[in-house]
Design an enzyme around this catalytic site. Structure first.
Site, PDB file in Angstrom:
ATOM      1  N   THR A 142      37.397  52.022  52.491  1.00 44.33           N
ATOM      2  CA  THR A 142      36.852  51.894  51.146  1.00 44.33           C
ATOM      3  C   THR A 142      37.742  51.003  50.313  1.00 44.33           C
ATOM      4  OG1 THR A 142      36.292  53.014  49.075  1.00 44.33           O
ATOM      5  CG2 THR A 142      37.912  54.101  50.454  1.00 44.33           C
ATOM      6  N   ASP A 144      37.843  51.058  47.249  1.00 45.47           N
ATOM      7  CA  ASP A 144      38.251  51.829  46.075  1.00 45.47           C
ATOM      8  C   ASP A 144      39.587  52.546  46.262  1.00 45.47           C
ATOM      9  OD1 ASP A 144      36.012  51.170  44.549  1.00 45.47           O
ATOM     10  OD2 ASP A 144      34.821  52.756  45.447  1.00 45.47           O
ATOM     11  N   MET A 190      35.700  46.292  40.731  1.00 46.19           N
ATOM     12  CA  MET A 190      35.127  47.554  41.162  1.00 46.19           C
ATOM     13  C   MET A 190      36.076  48.719  40.888  1.00 46.19           C
ATOM     14  SD  MET A 190      33.245  46.519  44.742  1.00 46.19           S
ATOM     15  CE  MET A 190      31.737  45.544  44.728  1.00 46.19           C
ATOM     16  N   GLU A 247      34.994  48.586  36.398  1.00 44.73           N
ATOM     17  CA  GLU A 247      33.589  48.871  36.088  1.00 44.73           C
ATOM     18  C   GLU A 247      33.398  50.310  35.615  1.00 44.73           C
ATOM     19  OE1 GLU A 247      31.251  48.551  39.650  1.00 44.73           O
ATOM     20  OE2 GLU A 247      32.433  50.051  40.729  1.00 44.73           O
TER      21      GLU A 247
END
Length: 420
Positions: A142, A144, A190, A247
């Site tokens: 990921t 993230d 992101m 975001e």
């Protein structure tokens, strides 16, 4: 003991290095052909298993599989599809077991984030109850960087490098024009609930006054007054202001600044548009000319500027997933362990899927500066090794030479199709 085949699937948003994980997994399986059969890949992730659309990776040459290591995207197709709650409707899980049984699959490797690790764990449990036990290994991925236990997530280091490079280069552009033109630049990155990617932009600022001057984290409640004051101070002091905004920036009441009013298939609020929102806010309040950009898919597909450390991590977790399965381990995920010492080094450990599933690792508050708009030295020490090293793809005619697989399907064996 009969040799069983393996099923591998890519899940969720892809990364610049997820195919390096696939490469490590498939190459390791091929090196153990006396213990593991063919590796079938799901066409478009877990959907491929439900629809019995299995790709036979054994038909690809060794050279083609090796080239996956430097190719971005998801070579077999990924998906955003969340299996239903097993207690309410276990038909999807039963279908997976039926497909696995029909194709003599004894190993399930699921390459994704928290939701994917939850699926792998549930399949490991249900398969036992159904009398056809499957060895399930979760494989971390990921951008993230929000999976627990692992020091970092494959895919993140390359995004971190891309964002830091981008804000440094854009900052030089803005600095050269700020006397008579643009004074504010906003880069949206992101990160729904965790500000790891936004924090990575902070690596670009090695000296006082270098961009980014402001970082907006999901972990810090957005305060319009404080934000505008910080921007104005930066413009007056340095001549310009560069901002990296996650975001997932949100107000104190939990509302996202960029709530689009819709949700995705996972029930998550659809985000996007925080950069123009902040830019317009600055224009209306302070009158500064601005530009903004959204890194969006560019940040996670930029294999040409991938971190060598990230590529190594990605390959290693794929390799270790197969080694774990052949060692008899089940319902676990290989993790990256940062070794102690001044020089960065790492090793592979493991974490139980039962504890990884659906967990989210946010930025520690001590990684964020006291004013809430920057990173601390401790954060920089954590991030920097993950962006180190260059691992360029081969180039042809001036462009990266990426591989495209044949992705030939295996003949279906079940009589019925499955409706999603």
């Amino acid at each position: 003991m009969a040799i069983k085949n393996a099923f591998y699937a890519q899940s969720g948003g892809v990364t610049a290095v997820i195919n390096a994980t696939a490469c490590g997994l498939i190459e390791t399986a091929r090196a153990n052909a006396d213990r593991i059969g063919k590796v079938y890949a799901g066409h478009n992730g877990i959907i491929g298993a439900l629809r019995e659309e299995l790709i036979d990776t054994s038909l690809e040459s060794d050279a083609t599989i090796s080239a996956l290591k430097h190719t971005p995207g998801g070579a077999f197709g990924s998906c955003r599809y969340k299996l239903k709650n097993m207690t309410e409707n276990k038909r999807e899980y039963e279908r997976l077991i039926e497909v696995f049984q029909a194709h003599d699959i004894g190993y399930f490797f699921y390459n994704g984030g928290g939701d994917s690790q939850d699926t792998a764990y549930k399949v490991s449990q249900l398969s036992e109850k159904m009398g056809y036990p499957i060895t399930c290994i979760g494989v971390p991925k990921t951008v993230d960087n929000d999976l627990p236990f692992t020091d970092n997530c494959p895919g993140f280091g390359s995004v971190a490098k891309y964002v830091a490079v981008s804000i440094r280069e854009a900052g030089l552009d803005i600095a050269s024009m700020c006397a008579s033109s643009t004074k504010v630049f906003v880069l949206e990155v992101m990160g729904r609930h965790a500000g790891w990617i936004a924090a990575a932009g902070g690596l670009a600022a090695e000296q006082e006054g270098q961009p980014p001057h402001v970082i907006i984290f999901p972990e810090i409640h957005f305060d319009r007054t404080r934000f505008l004051k910080k921007v104005d101070e930066s413009v007056k002091k340095y001549g310009f202001c560069c901002i990296v905004a996650s975001e997932g920036a949100q107000y104190e009441d939990g509302r996202f600044l960029a709530d689009a009013g819709t949700t995705d298939v996972f029930g998550h609020t659809q985000l996007g548009g925080v950069a123009p929102m902040l830019a317009n806010m600055i224009k209306e309040a302070l009158g500064y000319k601005y530009h903004w950009a959204t890194s969006d898919y560019l940040q996670r597909s930029a294999r040409h500027v991938a971190s060598a450390t990230d590529v190594d991590h990605a390959y290693a977790v794929g390799k270790s997933a197969v080694e774990f399965a052949l060692a008899g381990k089940n319902a676990v995920m290989p993790i990256i362990v940062r070794n102690p010492g001044e020089t960065y080094s790492w090793s592979i450990g493991e974490a139980p899927l039962s504890q990884v599933a659906n967990q989210e690792k946010k930025m520690p508050i001590h990684y964020i500066s006291d004013d809430g708009f920057g990173i601390t030295d401790e954060c920089r020490e954590y991030l920097m090794p993950l962006t180190l090293g260059e691992n360029y793809p081969p180039y042809k005619n001036g462009l990266p030479d990426y591989v495209q697989l044949q992705n030939q399907m295996v003949a279906k064996k079940l009589d019925t199709d499955f409706e999603l």
